[in-house]
Design a protein around this motif. Structure first.
Motif, PDB file in Angstrom:
ATOM      1  N   ASP A 200       0.806  -1.216   0.000  1.00 53.79           N
ATOM      2  CA  ASP A 200       0.000   0.000   0.000  1.00 53.79           C
ATOM      3  C   ASP A 200       0.847   1.277   0.000  1.00 53.79           C
ATOM      4  N   GLN A 201       2.155   1.136   0.196  1.00 49.87           N
ATOM      5  CA  GLN A 201       3.014   2.323   0.244  1.00 49.87           C
ATOM      6  C   GLN A 201       3.526   2.649  -1.160  1.00 49.87           C
ATOM      7  N   PRO A 202       3.354   3.908  -1.590  1.00 48.11           N
ATOM      8  CA  PRO A 202       3.817   4.287  -2.938  1.00 48.11           C
ATOM      9  C   PRO A 202       5.279   3.928  -3.200  1.00 48.11           C
ATOM     10  N   GLU A 203       6.139   4.131  -2.191  1.00 49.59           N
ATOM     11  CA  GLU A 203       7.574   3.826  -2.397  1.00 49.59           C
ATOM     12  C   GLU A 203       7.759   2.345  -2.740  1.00 49.59           C
ATOM     13  N   ASP A 204       7.030   1.492  -2.046  1.00 49.63           N
ATOM     14  CA  ASP A 204       7.126   0.048  -2.322  1.00 49.63           C
ATOM     15  C   ASP A 204       6.602  -0.265  -3.722  1.00 49.63           C
ATOM     16  N   LEU A 205       5.475   0.326  -4.067  1.00 47.83           N
ATOM     17  CA  LEU A 205       4.881   0.068  -5.382  1.00 47.83           C
ATOM     18  C   LEU A 205       5.870   0.427  -6.493  1.00 47.83           C
ATOM     19  N   LEU A 206       6.503   1.578  -6.337  1.00 46.97           N
ATOM     20  CA  LEU A 206       7.428   2.033  -7.382  1.00 46.97           C
ATOM     21  C   LEU A 206       8.668   1.144  -7.458  1.00 46.97           C
ATOM     22  N   GLN A 207       9.167   0.738  -6.299  1.00 46.07           N
ATOM     23  CA  GLN A 207      10.337  -0.154  -6.289  1.00 46.07           C
ATOM     24  C   GLN A 207      10.013  -1.488  -6.956  1.00 46.07           C
ATOM     25  N   LEU A 208       8.858  -2.038  -6.597  1.00 44.00           N
ATOM     26  CA  LEU A 208       8.476  -3.344  -7.158  1.00 44.00           C
ATOM     27  C   LEU A 208       8.278  -3.237  -8.669  1.00 44.00           C
ATOM     28  N   LYS A 210       9.817  -1.211 -10.632  1.00 45.97           N
ATOM     29  CA  LYS A 210      11.165  -1.134 -11.242  1.00 45.97           C
ATOM     30  C   LYS A 210      11.800  -2.513 -11.355  1.00 45.97           C
ATOM     31  N   TRP A 211      11.559  -3.360 -10.393  1.00 47.62           N
ATOM     32  CA  TRP A 211      12.143  -4.709 -10.426  1.00 47.62           C
ATOM     33  C   TRP A 211      11.427  -5.636 -11.413  1.00 47.62           C
ATOM     34  N   GLY A 212      10.294  -5.167 -11.940  1.00 50.04           N
ATOM     35  CA  GLY A 212       9.578  -5.982 -12.925  1.00 50.04           C
ATOM     36  C   GLY A 212       8.537  -6.903 -12.332  1.00 50.04           C
ATOM     37  N   VAL A 213       8.093  -6.588 -11.105  1.00 50.40           N
ATOM     38  CA  VAL A 213       7.020  -7.382 -10.484  1.00 50.40           C
ATOM     39  C   VAL A 213       5.759  -7.287 -11.341  1.00 50.40           C
ATOM     40  N   ASP A 214       5.069  -8.401 -11.490  1.00 45.83           N
ATOM     41  CA  ASP A 214       3.910  -8.457 -12.398  1.00 45.83           C
ATOM     42  C   ASP A 214       2.606  -8.016 -11.750  1.00 45.83           C
ATOM     43  N   ALA A 215       2.446  -8.325 -10.460  1.00 46.63           N
ATOM     44  CA  ALA A 215       1.166  -8.030  -9.807  1.00 46.63           C
ATOM     45  C   ALA A 215       1.381  -7.672  -8.342  1.00 46.63           C
ATOM     46  N   VAL A 216       0.542  -6.761  -7.866  1.00 44.54           N
ATOM     47  CA  VAL A 216       0.578  -6.417  -6.448  1.00 44.54           C
ATOM     48  C   VAL A 216      -0.829  -6.554  -5.874  1.00 44.54           C
ATOM     49  N   PHE A 217      -0.873  -6.880  -4.599  1.00 43.60           N
ATOM     50  CA  PHE A 217      -2.132  -7.035  -3.874  1.00 43.60           C
ATOM     51  C   PHE A 217      -2.245  -5.845  -2.935  1.00 43.60           C
ATOM     52  N   CYS A 218      -3.279  -5.020  -3.148  1.00 42.73           N
ATOM     53  CA  CYS A 218      -3.380  -3.737  -2.449  1.00 42.73           C
ATOM     54  C   CYS A 218      -4.738  -3.614  -1.758  1.00 42.73           C
ATOM     55  N   ALA A 224      -3.304   2.848  -5.158  1.00 40.74           N
ATOM     56  CA  ALA A 224      -2.132   2.194  -5.768  1.00 40.74           C
ATOM     57  C   ALA A 224      -2.001   2.622  -7.224  1.00 40.74           C
ATOM     58  N   ARG A 225      -3.114   2.604  -7.944  1.00 42.45           N
ATOM     59  CA  ARG A 225      -3.091   3.007  -9.354  1.00 42.45           C
ATOM     60  C   ARG A 225      -2.631   4.455  -9.485  1.00 42.45           C
ATOM     61  N   LEU A 226      -3.155   5.323  -8.600  1.00 44.94           N
ATOM     62  CA  LEU A 226      -2.765   6.742  -8.665  1.00 44.94           C
ATOM     63  C   LEU A 226      -1.284   6.914  -8.387  1.00 44.94           C
ATOM     64  N   ALA A 227      -0.774   6.175  -7.426  1.00 45.63           N
ATOM     65  CA  ALA A 227       0.660   6.287  -7.089  1.00 45.63           C
ATOM     66  C   ALA A 227       1.514   5.897  -8.298  1.00 45.63           C
ATOM     67  N   LEU A 228       1.106   4.856  -8.986  1.00 43.08           N
ATOM     68  CA  LEU A 228       1.889   4.398 -10.141  1.00 43.08           C
ATOM     69  C   LEU A 228       1.716   5.347 -11.331  1.00 43.08           C
ATOM     70  N   THR A 229       0.508   5.879 -11.501  1.00 42.95           N
ATOM     71  CA  THR A 229       0.241   6.786 -12.622  1.00 42.95           C
ATOM     72  C   THR A 229       0.957   8.117 -12.416  1.00 42.95           C
ATOM     73  N   ASP A 230       0.905   8.621 -11.167  1.00 42.40           N
ATOM     74  CA  ASP A 230       1.556   9.903 -10.872  1.00 42.40           C
ATOM     75  C   ASP A 230       3.045   9.826 -11.166  1.00 42.40           C
TER      76      ASP A 230
END
Ligand code: G3P
Ligand code: CA
Length: 234
Positions: A200-208, A210-218, A224-230
């Protein structure tokens, strides 16, 4: 990155209820994850074996009749849904991750879901089964080799995602606390998709991402979508 609503949109509605599923759908989550226990010949959405955390009931789910469980308040006047009700609620609106908690009869579960998917016109490819109980996942693959499975782990095994590859899994779904670049890269090398919970943390979402993670559970798919879009706009 694919966003699953974790236990439905559980930051905004009581977890594993139809309201949580509907909220996730309204937020246009890519998929919805929920937890399932078997109760006699029925399957119900609940995370714990014990009722007190998520309902106004007490005791173990097996100590109550299904009719009694169905009369409990699961929060905000919501009830404990059956698996069929959950599948009906989601329909074709997004992907569905059924996490198996306490399930004893895999053949019954597979028949139940298959029948529900036919009745509700849900493509069976929309269903992903996951579990920390890898024996259940193995049983699914033995009976139904085409079923999609995600192998859950709350650990970082010494041989990383080998256990998931051995199970014939599509996904390895790991706890955000223990995921690192090596784990993600190992999963990818094995041809697996990597999922990470609960993020749920934007920093984690962005790091994951970058590493190429395919899916996150939020718990809050929209945030989560806004954090990634922003971050994409920046
Ligand atoms: O499926 C990912 C995640 O839901 C597993 O942990 O405890 O939230 O069911 P838990
Ligand atoms: Ca879960």
């Amino acid at each position: 990155m694919f966003i699953y609503a974790h236990r439905g949109a559980s930051a905004l509605a009581p977890e594993n209820t139809l309201l949580a599923l509907k909220t996730a759908i309204s937020q246009q989550a890519d998929g919805i994850e929920f937890d399932v226990f078997q109760h006699q010949n029925e399957f119900i959405l609940i995370h714990d074996r014990w009722l007190h955390r998520t309902t106004n009931g007490i005791g173990n789910i097996d100590s109550l009749l299904l009719e009694q469980i169905r009369k409990l308040d699961a929060g905000e006047g919501e009830t404990v849904p059956t698996l069929f009700e959950a599948l009906e609620c989601i329909g074709q609106s997004c992907q569905i991750n059924i996490e198996l908690k306490g399930v004893r009869d895999i053949p019954l579960l597979l028949k139940y879901v298959q029948q529900a998917c036919i009745t509700l016109s849900i493509p069976c490819s929309n269903i992903l089964y996951s579990s920390f109980d890898h024996h259940l996942l193995k049983a699914i693959k033995t009976i139904s080799p085409t079923s999609r499975i995600g192998a859950l782990t709350a650990n970082k095994p010494v041989d990383y995602a080998a256990f998931a590859e051995n199970l014939g899994a599509e996904f390895v779904n790991a706890d955000v606390t223990f995921v690192d670049k090596n784990f993600v890269y190992d999963a990818k090398r094995r041809g697996l998709k990597m999922g990470v919970y609960t993020v749920d943390q934007p920093e984690d979402l962005l790091q994951l991402q970058k590493w190429g993670v395919d899916a996150v559970f939020c718990n809050n798919p929209l945030n989560a979508r806004l954090a990634l879009t922003d971050s994409a706009v920046d």
